[in-house]
Structure formats: C-alpha cells, structure tokens
Write a protein that holds these residues in place. Structure first.
Motif, PDB file in Angstrom:
ATOM      1  N   ILE A 159      -0.302   3.902   8.786  1.00 41.44           N
ATOM      2  CA  ILE A 159       1.029   3.259   8.787  1.00 41.44           C
ATOM      3  C   ILE A 159       1.588   3.210   7.362  1.00 41.44           C
ATOM      4  O   ILE A 159       2.763   3.498   7.128  1.00 41.44           O
ATOM      5  CB  ILE A 159       0.937   1.843   9.383  1.00 41.44           C
ATOM      6  N   SER A 160       0.738   2.853   6.400  1.00 40.89           N
ATOM      7  CA  SER A 160       1.179   2.783   5.005  1.00 40.89           C
ATOM      8  C   SER A 160       1.600   4.150   4.487  1.00 40.89           C
ATOM      9  O   SER A 160       2.553   4.276   3.711  1.00 40.89           O
ATOM     10  CB  SER A 160       0.063   2.208   4.133  1.00 40.89           C
ATOM     11  N   MET A 161       0.891   5.192   4.910  1.00 39.24           N
ATOM     12  CA  MET A 161       1.260   6.551   4.510  1.00 39.24           C
ATOM     13  C   MET A 161       2.640   6.914   5.051  1.00 39.24           C
ATOM     14  O   MET A 161       3.464   7.507   4.338  1.00 39.24           O
ATOM     15  CB  MET A 161       0.225   7.555   5.013  1.00 39.24           C
ATOM     16  N   ILE A 162       2.917   6.543   6.290  1.00 45.43           N
ATOM     17  CA  ILE A 162       4.240   6.814   6.874  1.00 45.43           C
ATOM     18  C   ILE A 162       5.326   6.078   6.098  1.00 45.43           C
ATOM     19  O   ILE A 162       6.396   6.628   5.822  1.00 45.43           O
ATOM     20  CB  ILE A 162       4.252   6.403   8.359  1.00 45.43           C
ATOM     21  N   ILE A 163       5.041   4.822   5.696  1.00 45.63           N
ATOM     22  CA  ILE A 163       5.996   4.062   4.890  1.00 45.63           C
ATOM     23  C   ILE A 163       6.269   4.786   3.571  1.00 45.63           C
ATOM     24  O   ILE A 163       7.412   4.915   3.136  1.00 45.63           O
ATOM     25  CB  ILE A 163       5.469   2.640   4.632  1.00 45.63           C
ATOM     26  N   ALA A 164       5.200   5.273   2.930  1.00 46.42           N
ATOM     27  CA  ALA A 164       5.352   5.974   1.652  1.00 46.42           C
ATOM     28  C   ALA A 164       6.176   7.252   1.808  1.00 46.42           C
ATOM     29  O   ALA A 164       6.983   7.600   0.943  1.00 46.42           O
ATOM     30  CB  ALA A 164       3.986   6.302   1.064  1.00 46.42           C
ATOM     31  N   LEU A 165       5.973   7.937   2.913  1.00 46.93           N
ATOM     32  CA  LEU A 165       6.674   9.208   3.136  1.00 46.93           C
ATOM     33  C   LEU A 165       8.145   9.016   3.479  1.00 46.93           C
ATOM     34  O   LEU A 165       8.960   9.918   3.266  1.00 46.93           O
ATOM     35  CB  LEU A 165       5.987   9.987   4.272  1.00 46.93           C
ATOM     36  N   THR A 166       8.505   7.851   3.996  1.00 47.44           N
ATOM     37  CA  THR A 166       9.880   7.636   4.462  1.00 47.44           C
ATOM     38  C   THR A 166      10.686   6.690   3.581  1.00 47.44           C
ATOM     39  O   THR A 166      11.867   6.491   3.811  1.00 47.44           O
ATOM     40  CB  THR A 166       9.878   7.077   5.897  1.00 47.44           C
ATOM     41  N   SER A 167      10.034   6.085   2.565  1.00 45.63           N
ATOM     42  CA  SER A 167      10.729   5.118   1.714  1.00 45.63           C
ATOM     43  C   SER A 167      11.021   5.722   0.345  1.00 45.63           C
ATOM     44  O   SER A 167      10.218   6.470  -0.203  1.00 45.63           O
ATOM     45  CB  SER A 167       9.883   3.858   1.541  1.00 45.63           C
ATOM     46  N   VAL A 202       0.839  -1.200   0.000  1.00 47.65           N
ATOM     47  CA  VAL A 202       0.000   0.000   0.000  1.00 47.65           C
ATOM     48  C   VAL A 202       0.872   1.247   0.000  1.00 47.65           C
ATOM     49  O   VAL A 202       0.582   2.236  -0.696  1.00 47.65           O
ATOM     50  CB  VAL A 202      -0.959   0.010   1.215  1.00 47.65           C
ATOM     51  N   GLY A 203       1.954   1.210   0.768  1.00 46.89           N
ATOM     52  CA  GLY A 203       2.893   2.329   0.781  1.00 46.89           C
ATOM     53  C   GLY A 203       3.451   2.618  -0.600  1.00 46.89           C
ATOM     54  O   GLY A 203       3.629   3.781  -0.990  1.00 46.89           O
ATOM     55  N   ALA A 204       3.715   1.555  -1.374  1.00 47.90           N
ATOM     56  CA  ALA A 204       4.213   1.732  -2.744  1.00 47.90           C
ATOM     57  C   ALA A 204       3.181   2.418  -3.624  1.00 47.90           C
ATOM     58  O   ALA A 204       3.510   3.268  -4.466  1.00 47.90           O
ATOM     59  CB  ALA A 204       4.587   0.371  -3.347  1.00 47.90           C
ATOM     60  N   GLN A 205       1.894   2.067  -3.426  1.00 49.53           N
ATOM     61  CA  GLN A 205       0.840   2.727  -4.203  1.00 49.53           C
ATOM     62  C   GLN A 205       0.761   4.212  -3.863  1.00 49.53           C
ATOM     63  O   GLN A 205       0.606   5.070  -4.740  1.00 49.53           O
ATOM     64  CB  GLN A 205      -0.510   2.061  -3.928  1.00 49.53           C
ATOM     65  N   LEU A 206       0.878   4.528  -2.576  1.00 48.66           N
ATOM     66  CA  LEU A 206       0.835   5.928  -2.158  1.00 48.66           C
ATOM     67  C   LEU A 206       2.042   6.694  -2.693  1.00 48.66           C
ATOM     68  O   LEU A 206       1.927   7.866  -3.077  1.00 48.66           O
ATOM     69  CB  LEU A 206       0.774   6.013  -0.637  1.00 48.66           C
TER      70      LEU A 206
END
Length: 479
Positions: A382-390, A138-142
C-alpha cells in the motif's frame, strides 16, 4: 562512476538482507518479533532510534530546506535536538518501566491497559491513527528512494521505489524488531558518516575555490542571511514556532521511537542509550545544517528542479566514485531504517492490539508471527502505491505525519505519565481531536500560517484536559 556506485549499492542491499535473515534464526516468539524480547543492548537501541527518527527527511528534506531558506532553518534543528534530548533524559526510563510494569509490547496497548474502562476503543482509535498517517510516511520514504535512484543512476523513479520496497519489506519480514534494530544500527553509522564527512569536504571545496558562505547567503535572497528569516514583529514568533515545532512530536508520541525505549532492558542500558543518542543528534544536525549552507555557496538558487536532491548532487560533484557510493548508501540507509521501523509499528498495532487483544483471537506465537509478516507485506505494498501516485514533497508529507501522530499522541503520553486526573474519555478526545484537526488544518491555508505540528499538539492537549475534567473515570486508573 555509476557502475562503481551501483556495485556498492548492491553489496549494501545484500549485506543488510543477510543480516536480517541471520537475526531471523533467533527463536521467534511474538514478543521477540514485535519488541525484541529485551535482548538488545542500549547502545544498539539508541543507534536504531536515531536512524528511525531521522529518515530521508533529514538527509534530503532538511538539507534542501536549509538550502531554500538559509540561516533561519537552524530553528528546525534546534527544536528537534531539544526534543530528542528531552525524550531520552526524561521519558526513556519511564517508557521502559511502564512497559515492564504492564507487560505491554506496543504504545496503543499501553494506553489501553492504563485506561481499562475504554480499552478496546482506545486500541482501535490509536491503531487507525498510526496506520493512517504512517502508510503515507512510509510512502514518503519510498518516494525519497525514487529521487535518490533518479539522481544517482538516472534510473526511473518507479524502478527505484520498487527496489526500495523489496529491501524494506525483506528486512522487516525476516526477523521483525530484531532485524530492524541490528540493520538500523549499521545504517545509523552510515548516515552519520555521510553527515559528518560531506560538510567537511564541502567546506574544503568552498575554501579552495574562493567561495564565501556569508556572501552567498546575502545574495541568495531576502532573509537568507538572517537567523529570523528577515521578518519582524509577530512574524518572528510565527517563523520561530513553525520551525521549532518539530520539538513537540518527540515528546513520547512517535510509536516507532517509543518502541526503542520500551525495549530497553534496564536503567544501565538506558544510560548507554542517552549518551549515544545525544552525541549522534548533535553531530548529525550540525552536519545537515552545514551541508545546506555549503550548498548555498556552491549552487545558485533555482539550480535544482527539486531542492530535496541537493545532497546527492553534492556527493556526486565533490567525491570520487567509491566514496560517493558509500555516502549515497547513507541516504538509502536513512530511508530504509525509518520505513521498516514504521512497517513494524503498523504491523504490531494490527497483530498485537487488534487481532490478539481487541478481537481476542486465540492464536499461537507462530500464528501471530505469520500474521505479522502478512501485515508487513500488505502495508509495504500500500505504501509503495502511495509513493508511486503521490507528488508531495518529503518535507511536507513527513511534517503532516509528525503532526498527526506525534502532535496527537505526545500530549496523550505526557498526561498519562504525569497527570493523575487524565481519564479514558480525555484520552479518546485527545486522539480524535488530534486526528480530525490535523486533517482539517492541512486542508486549509491555515497550515501555511501556523504549522499543524504546533496547532495539533495544543488542540489535542486542550481537548484532553477539558474532557478529563468533564468526564473523570469512575474508578481511579492504575498509576
């Protein structure tokens, strides 16, 4: 130009949120929230399954991959297409009948019910596997949404990620599975429109500007004009399996896709789904491949800091603003459909498999739906945080999740369906080995030689077979 496109994006966002809200007015039991309550037609589930399966990875990742590699990228498309067709022709009806037979709503619960001896352990393991990889998925999609907003509106990627998170959580929050499927259906058509219209426009542009795809392939770099990437000998096998290996993830192991099969009402609806899914797949992957090739003719290698922005650049360069807005919204549709479906998978695993079944909490339907909605919000954040930090690329992140979940659960599903000697211990060995070896494999240079999408499938299958033979269930499992 940006103003017109922005207005179209706003209308698109409002439209799908309104649809999600309207579907939420259905009487919302927990089974309806999680799996639709067998209320959805086969053609709608097929559109949803295709939109869910082909995320921003297809429109941004795959088109960029073809632009960066040339003709050999076709094996990715062939591997995926064969996997999709196999899943619909061979597995869809089986999933439907098994879900009805055992009265289950999720993939983890189905495996647990089939292997009662270690049911709770199985629910925990499969839920942890799915949640661990899917939050990154999900983070990758964001992250893809951030790239789209940056390319289209020169908007800060962080702002784009936050906007996409809000829309994704809203569509899943309101009506659960029903909202997701009906918004998926509309967005699936938008995705297909982008993948069919853009290559036609690009090929017309190439023809009228005296450009040549074949000449551009020859000049782009070594191996671009070769179906095998210019390699010989053993390297051909490596290239083929690395690209074709997406096939293995479609063999029943992607819970966001198998949920659509489980939601089918009957075999007649399954036949509708098969027809829609196969036609959609052929059109979409042909279009995406042609977009990558056309980009090679239109742009020099090195023109983009990130090759995964090739598609939005082509749309902005080739089409008038009002068309560009519609086609760019097709990319956003790909992002939203996959992300909200994966939110639903994680949510259903937590609320149904862990809280309801494993922990045995006695809750009403209304309380379970409330818990599901809370989980949607938590996983989305949580997924949004992953997207913002990856800073990982879409292609790589999705590839790893495809291996960790699809490569692990596909052999588990195939053996559960078709091998009577598969045991509960064998299933646990399959899941543990797939999870551990995926993480280890992608942490070493081995993944650059043989992709984890290929290695995980066979490692997990071997462990499942060996441990089933060594530790058979004392009582024969339900068949």
């Amino acid at each position: 130009m940006s103003t017109i496109i922005l207005v179209e994006f706003i209308l698109y966002f409002i439209g799908i949120i309104v649809i999600a809200y309207l579907t939420s007015r259905t009487k919302m039991s927990h089974s309806v929230f999680i799996l639709g309550g067998k209320k959805l037609p086969g053609w709608a589930l097929a559109f949803s399954e295709r939109a869910t399966g082909e995320s921003a990875w297809l429109l941004l990742g795959f088109t960029g991959f073809v632009f960066a590699t040339g003709l050999s990228g076709v094996w990715v498309a062939i591997g995926i297409a064969v996997g999709i067709i196999f899943a619909w022709l061979v597995l869809a009806r089986k999933f439907r009948s098994e879900a009805d037979k055992y009265n289950v709503l999720t993939l983890p619960d189905y495996l647990a019910v089939k292997f009662q001896a270690k049911a709770n352990i199985i629910r925990w393991l499969v839920t942890v596997l799915i949640a661990s990889f899917f939050m990154f998925y999900v983070g990758a999609q964001l992250a893809g949404a951030g790239k789209l907003f940056l390319t289209t509106f020169n908007m800060n990627e962080t702002t784009g990620i936050i906007i996409a998170t809000i829309v994704i959580m809203a569509t899943a929050y309101f009506g659960g599975f029903l909202s997701v499927v009906w918004t998926d259906m509309i967005q699936s058509i938008m995705m297909l429109l982008t993948l069919v219209v853009l290559p036609i426009v690009a090929l017309i542009y190439i023809g009228t500007n005296d450009l040549s795809i074949s000449t551009s392939l020859a000049n782009a770099g070594e191996g671009f004009d070769s179906w095998m990437g210019g390699v010989t000998g053993f390297a051909i096998g490596v290239l083929f399996f690395n690209n074709f290996s997406w096939f293995f993830g479609y063999l029943g192991g992607q819970p966001q896709l198998s949920a659509r099969f489980m939601a089918l009402k009957n075999d007649r609806e399954a036949k509708q789904g098969i027809t829609v899914a196969i036609i959609w797949t052929i059109l979409a992957y042909t279009g995406a491949f042609l977009i990558g090739l056309a980009a090679i003719a239109m742009y020099q290698q090195g023109s983009f800091a990130d090759v995964e922005t090739v598609l939005p650049h082509m749309i902005l360069n080739l089409t008038p603003s009002w068309i560009a807005g519609i086609l760019l919204a097709g990319i956003m549709a790909a992002i939203i459909t996959t992300a909200n479906s994966q939110l639903m998978v994680v949510t259903s695993s937590v609320s149904e498999d862990i809280i309801h079944k494993t922990l045995g909490m006695k809750l009403t339907d209304k309380q379970l739906v409330t818990i599901s909605r809370i989980v949607i919000l938590a996983v989305g954040m949580i997924s949004m945080i992953i997207a913002l930090t990856s800073e990982s690329l879409l292609y790589l992140v999705v590839s790893w999740a495809w291996a960790g979940v699809g490569g692990t659960l596909s052999p588990a599903i195939l053996m559960t369906f078709f091998w009577k000697r598969y045991s509960s211990t064998g299933l646990i060995a399959t899941v543990l080995s797939g999870f551990i070896f995926t993480v280890l494999w992608i942490s070493t240079p081995l993944d650059g030689i043989i992709t984890s999408r290929f290695s995980t499938f066979f490692i997990a299958a071997i462990f499942g077979i060996v441990f089933s033979l060594m530790f058979p269930d004392k009582e024969e499992k339900n068949i």
